[in-house]
Design a protein around this motif. Structure first.
Motif, PDB file in Angstrom:
ATOM      1  N   PHE A   9     -79.260   6.990 -35.805  1.00  0.00           N
ATOM      2  CA  PHE A   9     -79.430   5.527 -35.948  1.00  0.00           C
ATOM      3  C   PHE A   9     -78.881   4.856 -37.217  1.00  0.00           C
ATOM      4  CE2 PHE A   9     -82.612   6.410 -32.790  1.00  0.00           C
ATOM      5  CZ  PHE A   9     -81.981   5.797 -31.664  1.00  0.00           C
ATOM      6  N   ASP A  10     -78.286   3.772 -37.400  1.00  0.00           N
ATOM      7  CA  ASP A  10     -78.040   3.446 -38.717  1.00  0.00           C
ATOM      8  C   ASP A  10     -79.149   2.648 -39.470  1.00  0.00           C
ATOM      9  OD1 ASP A  10     -76.357   2.226 -40.961  1.00  0.00           O
ATOM     10  OD2 ASP A  10     -75.066   1.218 -39.677  1.00  0.00           O
ATOM     11  N   ILE A  11     -79.935   3.580 -40.135  1.00  0.00           N
ATOM     12  CA  ILE A  11     -81.352   3.189 -40.681  1.00  0.00           C
ATOM     13  C   ILE A  11     -81.070   3.235 -42.124  1.00  0.00           C
ATOM     14  CG2 ILE A  11     -83.745   4.014 -40.955  1.00  0.00           C
ATOM     15  CD1 ILE A  11     -83.742   4.586 -38.076  1.00  0.00           C
ATOM     16  N   GLU A  12     -81.770   2.403 -42.873  1.00  0.00           N
ATOM     17  CA  GLU A  12     -82.054   2.201 -44.300  1.00  0.00           C
ATOM     18  C   GLU A  12     -83.437   2.870 -44.734  1.00  0.00           C
ATOM     19  OE1 GLU A  12     -81.053  -0.609 -48.225  1.00  0.00           O
ATOM     20  OE2 GLU A  12     -82.064  -1.581 -46.538  1.00  0.00           O
ATOM     21  N   TRP A  13     -83.364   4.013 -45.098  1.00  0.00           N
ATOM     22  CA  TRP A  13     -84.790   4.457 -45.183  1.00  0.00           C
ATOM     23  C   TRP A  13     -85.079   4.147 -46.879  1.00  0.00           C
ATOM     24  CZ3 TRP A  13     -87.655   6.514 -41.748  1.00  0.00           C
ATOM     25  CH2 TRP A  13     -86.882   7.267 -40.617  1.00  0.00           C
ATOM     26  N   ARG A  14     -86.264   3.501 -46.791  1.00  0.00           N
ATOM     27  CA  ARG A  14     -86.647   3.162 -48.249  1.00  0.00           C
ATOM     28  C   ARG A  14     -87.884   3.730 -48.481  1.00  0.00           C
ATOM     29  NH1 ARG A  14     -85.557  -2.924 -49.944  1.00  0.00           N
ATOM     30  NH2 ARG A  14     -85.324  -1.776 -51.798  1.00  0.00           N
ATOM     31  N   ASP A  15     -88.110   4.598 -49.439  1.00  0.00           N
ATOM     32  CA  ASP A  15     -89.261   5.579 -49.666  1.00  0.00           C
ATOM     33  C   ASP A  15     -89.923   6.045 -48.466  1.00  0.00           C
ATOM     34  OD1 ASP A  15     -89.392   4.434 -52.427  1.00  0.00           O
ATOM     35  OD2 ASP A  15     -90.616   2.589 -51.506  1.00  0.00           O
ATOM     36  N   GLY A  16     -88.902   6.646 -47.572  1.00  0.00           N
ATOM     37  CA  GLY A  16     -89.112   7.449 -46.466  1.00  0.00           C
ATOM     38  C   GLY A  16     -89.581   6.729 -45.024  1.00  0.00           C
ATOM     39  N   ARG A  17     -89.495   5.388 -45.432  1.00  0.00           N
ATOM     40  CA  ARG A  17     -90.039   4.469 -44.241  1.00  0.00           C
ATOM     41  C   ARG A  17     -88.825   3.526 -43.899  1.00  0.00           C
ATOM     42  NH1 ARG A  17     -95.520   1.583 -45.256  1.00  0.00           N
ATOM     43  NH2 ARG A  17     -94.494   0.698 -47.087  1.00  0.00           N
ATOM     44  N   VAL A  18     -89.113   2.962 -42.547  1.00  0.00           N
ATOM     45  CA  VAL A  18     -88.063   1.971 -42.280  1.00  0.00           C
ATOM     46  C   VAL A  18     -88.840   0.738 -41.940  1.00  0.00           C
ATOM     47  CG1 VAL A  18     -88.190   2.995 -39.799  1.00  0.00           C
ATOM     48  CG2 VAL A  18     -86.295   1.403 -40.343  1.00  0.00           C
ATOM     49  N   ALA A  19     -88.418  -0.479 -42.076  1.00  0.00           N
ATOM     50  CA  ALA A  19     -88.891  -1.634 -41.661  1.00  0.00           C
ATOM     51  C   ALA A  19     -88.619  -2.198 -40.316  1.00  0.00           C
ATOM     52  CB  ALA A  19     -88.371  -2.768 -42.665  1.00  0.00           C
ATOM     53  N   VAL A  20     -89.480  -2.215 -39.629  1.00  0.00           N
ATOM     54  CA  VAL A  20     -89.331  -2.654 -38.277  1.00  0.00           C
ATOM     55  C   VAL A  20     -90.190  -4.100 -37.990  1.00  0.00           C
ATOM     56  CG1 VAL A  20     -88.942  -0.294 -37.304  1.00  0.00           C
ATOM     57  CG2 VAL A  20     -91.455  -1.540 -37.187  1.00  0.00           C
ATOM     58  N   HIS A  21     -89.886  -4.781 -36.686  1.00  0.00           N
ATOM     59  CA  HIS A  21     -90.813  -5.759 -36.347  1.00  0.00           C
ATOM     60  C   HIS A  21     -91.934  -5.245 -35.588  1.00  0.00           C
ATOM     61  CE1 HIS A  21     -86.891  -8.413 -36.624  1.00  0.00           C
ATOM     62  NE2 HIS A  21     -87.486  -8.426 -37.733  1.00  0.00           N
ATOM     63  N   SER A  22     -92.823  -6.125 -35.204  1.00  0.00           N
ATOM     64  CA  SER A  22     -93.832  -5.607 -34.189  1.00  0.00           C
ATOM     65  C   SER A  22     -93.605  -5.733 -32.916  1.00  0.00           C
ATOM     66  CB  SER A  22     -95.307  -6.247 -34.676  1.00  0.00           C
ATOM     67  OG  SER A  22     -96.282  -6.005 -33.985  1.00  0.00           O
ATOM     68  N   PHE A  23     -93.247  -4.594 -32.213  1.00  0.00           N
ATOM     69  CA  PHE A  23     -92.782  -4.597 -30.856  1.00  0.00           C
ATOM     70  C   PHE A  23     -94.029  -4.748 -30.033  1.00  0.00           C
ATOM     71  CE2 PHE A  23     -89.571  -2.217 -32.960  1.00  0.00           C
ATOM     72  CZ  PHE A  23     -88.322  -3.121 -32.633  1.00  0.00           C
ATOM     73  N   ALA A  24     -93.959  -5.377 -28.926  1.00  0.00           N
ATOM     74  CA  ALA A  24     -95.151  -5.733 -27.838  1.00  0.00           C
ATOM     75  C   ALA A  24     -95.638  -4.161 -27.541  1.00  0.00           C
ATOM     76  CB  ALA A  24     -94.669  -6.508 -26.768  1.00  0.00           C
ATOM     77  N   GLU A  25     -94.676  -3.178 -27.299  1.00  0.00           N
ATOM     78  CA  GLU A  25     -95.148  -1.904 -26.770  1.00  0.00           C
ATOM     79  C   GLU A  25     -94.290  -0.695 -27.324  1.00  0.00           C
ATOM     80  OE1 GLU A  25     -94.520  -1.696 -22.702  1.00  0.00           O
ATOM     81  OE2 GLU A  25     -92.844  -3.180 -22.647  1.00  0.00           O
ATOM     82  N   ASP A  26     -94.178   0.185 -27.575  1.00  0.00           N
ATOM     83  CA  ASP A  26     -93.375   1.426 -28.215  1.00  0.00           C
ATOM     84  C   ASP A  26     -93.564   1.737 -29.515  1.00  0.00           C
ATOM     85  OD1 ASP A  26     -91.595  -0.445 -29.245  1.00  0.00           O
ATOM     86  OD2 ASP A  26     -90.091   0.468 -28.743  1.00  0.00           O
ATOM     87  N   LEU A  27     -94.862   1.282 -29.956  1.00  0.00           N
ATOM     88  CA  LEU A  27     -94.859   1.535 -31.575  1.00  0.00           C
ATOM     89  C   LEU A  27     -95.862   2.780 -31.654  1.00  0.00           C
ATOM     90  CD1 LEU A  27     -94.473  -1.652 -33.617  1.00  0.00           C
ATOM     91  CD2 LEU A  27     -93.385   0.389 -33.516  1.00  0.00           C
ATOM     92  N   PRO A  28     -95.392   4.022 -31.841  1.00  0.00           N
ATOM     93  CA  PRO A  28     -96.502   4.730 -32.117  1.00  0.00           C
ATOM     94  C   PRO A  28     -97.005   4.910 -33.722  1.00  0.00           C
ATOM     95  CG  PRO A  28     -94.408   5.741 -32.517  1.00  0.00           C
ATOM     96  CD  PRO A  28     -94.216   4.500 -32.131  1.00  0.00           C
ATOM     97  N   ALA A  29     -98.198   5.233 -33.987  1.00  0.00           N
ATOM     98  CA  ALA A  29     -99.129   5.258 -34.918  1.00  0.00           C
ATOM     99  C   ALA A  29     -98.301   6.176 -36.064  1.00  0.00           C
ATOM    100  CB  ALA A  29    -100.338   5.430 -34.988  1.00  0.00           C
ATOM    101  N   SER A  30     -98.067   5.734 -37.115  1.00  0.00           N
ATOM    102  CA  SER A  30     -96.959   6.610 -37.827  1.00  0.00           C
ATOM    103  C   SER A  30     -96.928   6.058 -39.285  1.00  0.00           C
ATOM    104  CB  SER A  30     -95.734   6.900 -37.433  1.00  0.00           C
ATOM    105  OG  SER A  30     -94.795   7.479 -38.208  1.00  0.00           O
ATOM    106  N   GLU A  31     -96.694   6.871 -40.356  1.00  0.00           N
ATOM    107  CA  GLU A  31     -96.551   6.492 -41.748  1.00  0.00           C
ATOM    108  C   GLU A  31     -94.932   6.386 -42.119  1.00  0.00           C
ATOM    109  OE1 GLU A  31     -96.605  10.316 -44.503  1.00  0.00           O
ATOM    110  OE2 GLU A  31     -97.282  11.105 -42.731  1.00  0.00           O
ATOM    111  N   TYR A  32     -94.049   6.302 -41.199  1.00  0.00           N
ATOM    112  CA  TYR A  32     -92.499   6.283 -41.366  1.00  0.00           C
ATOM    113  C   TYR A  32     -91.997   5.146 -41.250  1.00  0.00           C
ATOM    114  CZ  TYR A  32     -93.371  11.386 -41.350  1.00  0.00           C
ATOM    115  OH  TYR A  32     -93.832  12.470 -41.813  1.00  0.00           O
TER     116      TYR A  32
END
Length: 686
Positions: free
Chosen positions: A116-139
């Motif tokens: 995926f074409d992701i911009e990693w900043r400090d090892g993390r990616v900015a995402v929106h809060s999806f209604a389902e499919d979000l695993p607990a993670s530091e990334y």
């Protein structure tokens, strides 16, 4: 593998899958097409009605019948001498997929981090809060839905994440099933969705052609004005919006521009200068939707967000093609330098780092699509049939001479079309609207009468009256749905992200009352001439160079509006319910069958009528066939008809496939077109 002679586009849905396509094989064979052109077939979100939101590239969609169902369909189609073309989506996939979940769970350690074409900043990616499919993670970290996420999207749709098919492993993984279908001989052609989103469209097409052995391939490339498809792209042409707009222009009277623009500005209070409206719209969408993309581009170019915004707003095309490490071609340099606020900005996106060069190009398309297709075209509409994808709504009319010149330089296997799953309105809605360019005074009188009885929003009402007249008869629900979409796309009083409930309730009330007015009386006047436009543009599109596509149901009259209205189920077989239906079905069937007899190599031969009404005839030869269509029928009627106007047929006897009459030599057009406003002639003595 054979190249298509013609295609028929079918929108697959969970309710109309592979078995249902197999069931209409006899009908499509008799219609005359050579290939069935299917919407995306890979596993998408289960309830998706379009299929462009793929979640699993390793499976054929179960709701359609899966791999077994696809093979069975292909066998039935083949038994009826029909092959398959499929629509594929290399640019993006839905975020509700296992690979992206893995990335969110494991970060850069995920085996899919390079997908995926992701911009990693400090090892993390900015995402929106999806209604389902979000695993607990530091990334990852959650951002407000109004902000752009930390990955490239399809336009502004955050649920569609950009793929990096420039990576060989990603290309193979996302195309494995496609290649299998081709290798098995189950598929004979590809339609490539949104190539401008790719890092390097030319490289992608090169790799695709090398792997597929030169299978027929067309790309969904939007061309503006005189822009042409890059010569070095390994494909057969576009999906046909460029053709659609030129055919449409043949049936628009340029003399209608001044009075219709004047009427539009009087009713709406809008600017009479379309480029100004377009510029404002593009600037608004950059600020509204693409702040994250501009900031990311700023970080890789060193150019200020303000200067990048000015460049993106001023870009006149969806993409200026520049490849990192290669000299910048003069046309691309000219486009970017003319749009840039200063030489330094142009240099940064033309000659900067590879990421800067590519990311700028990938940002241009979304700004054009959202700013023009999904905003400006809903704000500036003196004649709404001109407001089509790739169209220029302030450009009224195409001359016959210009059309012939255009056909003379077309790629022989490019796709041609009049209606698609993405057009703003169907071909027959446009046929009715074309007539208004010849009846501006009568149209103004009618609109003033309706507006005197019912008014709502000056910025929307004039579009509403055009739509209601041209789609008549239409239910209150369909009309309401269209107006809600139009108003939200215009973003002047309500929008998708900030809906105004009071405004939208007023719009619903307006729509319910509007459909009760006697709009059909004016539509009936228009239809006296719209039939000629409908049949004329259909014949021209089916017989001109290229591979003609028929969108499902448009072998007869169809008065659909923008999606999802134009993706409603079609009842097969498409039977004639009116004289107009019967005539259109006859023209379509005879033209498609003739194209199969002619083959793809038939030369295009411009012809001309002679006489006082010659400008009203579009005439051209295709080997042993001649097509004749009527244009600007209102003006023709006002001058008293064809009079002594004639065409001289090439040597031999010619049978009109629509009337079965025989003709030779110099033929009066009035006699030739006495029954239908078009004629399709085939050499009879060969």
């Amino acid at each position: 593998m054979s190249r298509p002679v013609s295609t028929y586009r079918v929108q697959l849905t969970p309710g109309f899958g592979f078995a249902e396509v197999a069931g209409i094989a006899p009908y499509l064979r008799d219609l005359g097409v050579s290939h069935v052109y299917l919407s995306p077939v890979l596993q998408a979100v289960p309830d998706s009605l379009h299929g462009y939101d793929v979640i699993d590239h390793s499976r054929i969609r179960e709701e359609f019948g899966g791999a077994k169902g696809f093979r069975e369909m292909a066998e039935v189609l083949a038994s009826h001498d029909l092959a398959i073309v499929i629509d594929i989506v290399p640019n993006h996939m839905n975020t509700a997929n296992e690979q992206f979940r893995s990335v969110l769970s494991e970060g850069l350690d995920s085996p899919y981090a390079h997908w995926f074409d992701i911009e990693w900043r400090d090892g993390r990616v900015a995402v929106h809060s999806f209604a389902e499919d979000l695993p607990a993670s530091e990334y990852y970290h959650i951002i407000d839905w109004r902000e752009g996420p930390g990955y490239r999207r399809f336009f502004d749709v955050s649920s569609l994440i950009g793929l990096r098919v420039e990576e060989p492993s990603v290309l193979f993984a996302t195309h494995e099933v496609i290649f299998w279908l081709l290798d098995e001989g189950l598929v004979e052609g590809l339609r490539i969705d949104h190539p401008d989103g790719l890092a390097d469209p030319r490289d992608y097409l090169d790799k695709l052609r090398a792997r597929t052995g030169g299978v027929w391939t067309v790309v969904e490339k939007i061309l503006i004005g005189d822009e042409r498809l890059p010569e070095d792209w390994a494909c057969d042409g576009t999906t046909g919006y460029d053709v659609l707009n030129r055919v449409n222009g043949l049936f628009v009277d340029p003399e209608g521009k001044a009075p219709l623009v004047e009427l539009f500005t009087r009713m709406t209070g809008q600017d009479a200068h379309y480029p100004s409206v377009m510029t404002r719209a593009k600037r608004e969408v950059v600020e509204l939707f693409f702040g994250g993309e501009v900031d990311r581009l700023s970080r890789v170019t060193g150019v200020s967000p303000a200067d990048l915004t000015e460049l993106l707003v001023a870009m006149p095309v969806y993409r200026a093609y520049v490849t990192p490490g290669e000299p910048v071609e003069p046309p691309a340099r000219q486009i970017v330098e003319a749009a840039a606020p200063d030489p330094e900005t142009a240099r940064a996106v033309l000659e900067g780092t590879p990421e800067a060069i590519v990311r700028f190009q990938q940002t241009c398309g979304p700004v054009m699509a959202k700013g023009v297709e999904d905003t400006a075209l809903y704000r500036w509409f003196p004649l709404a049939c001109l407001n089509e994808v790739g169209g220029e709504p302030d450009h009224f009319g195409t001359s016959v001479e210009d059309f012939h010149a255009y056909c003379g330089q077309m790629r022989p296997f490019t796709m041609t079309t009049l209606s698609t799953h993405d057009t703003k309105r169907s071909e027959d809605v446009r046929a009715r609207l074309q007539v208004l360019s010849e009846l501006p005074t009568e149209w103004e009188r009618a609109v003033d009468g309706w507006a005197g009885q019912l008014a709502f929003d000056p910025g929307l009402d004039y579009l509403a009256w055009q739509t209601l007249m041209a789609a008549w008869p239409i239910s209150a629900d369909r009309f309401t749905d269209y107006l809600l979409k139009a108003a939200r796309e215009a973003k002047t009083a309500t929008s998708w992200i900030a809906p105004d409930p009071a405004y939208e309730e007023g719009l619903r009330a307006f729509a319910r009352k509007a459909v009760e007015l006697p709009i059909g009386d004016f539509t009936a006047q228009v239809d006296r001439y719209a039939v000629a436009n409908s049949l004329g543009q259909k014949l021209v599109q089916l017989m001109m160079p290229g591979v003609p596509d028929v969108y499902q149901g448009n072998e007869r009259t169809d008065f659909s509006l923008v999606d999802p209205d134009n993706r409603r189920p079609v009842t097969f077989p498409c039977a004639a319910e009116s004289a107009w239906d019967a005539a259109k079905l006859l023209v379509t069937t005879q033209a498609l069958r003739l194209r199969r007899r002619l083959g793809p190599a038939a030369p295009y031969e411009p012809m001309a009528a002679s006489g006082e009404a010659a400008e009203h005839a579009v005439v051209f030869g295709r080997g042993r066939a001649v097509a004749v269509a009527t244009r600007l029928p209102v003006r023709l009627a006002r001058r008293g008809g064809w009079g002594a106007t004639s065409i001289t047929l090439p040597q031999g006897r010619w049978r009109d496939l629509l009337t079965r009459q025989l003709y030779t030599g110099r033929t009066p057009v009035g006699h030739l077109l006495s029954r239908y406003p078009v004629a399709l002639l085939e050499r009879h003595d060969l």
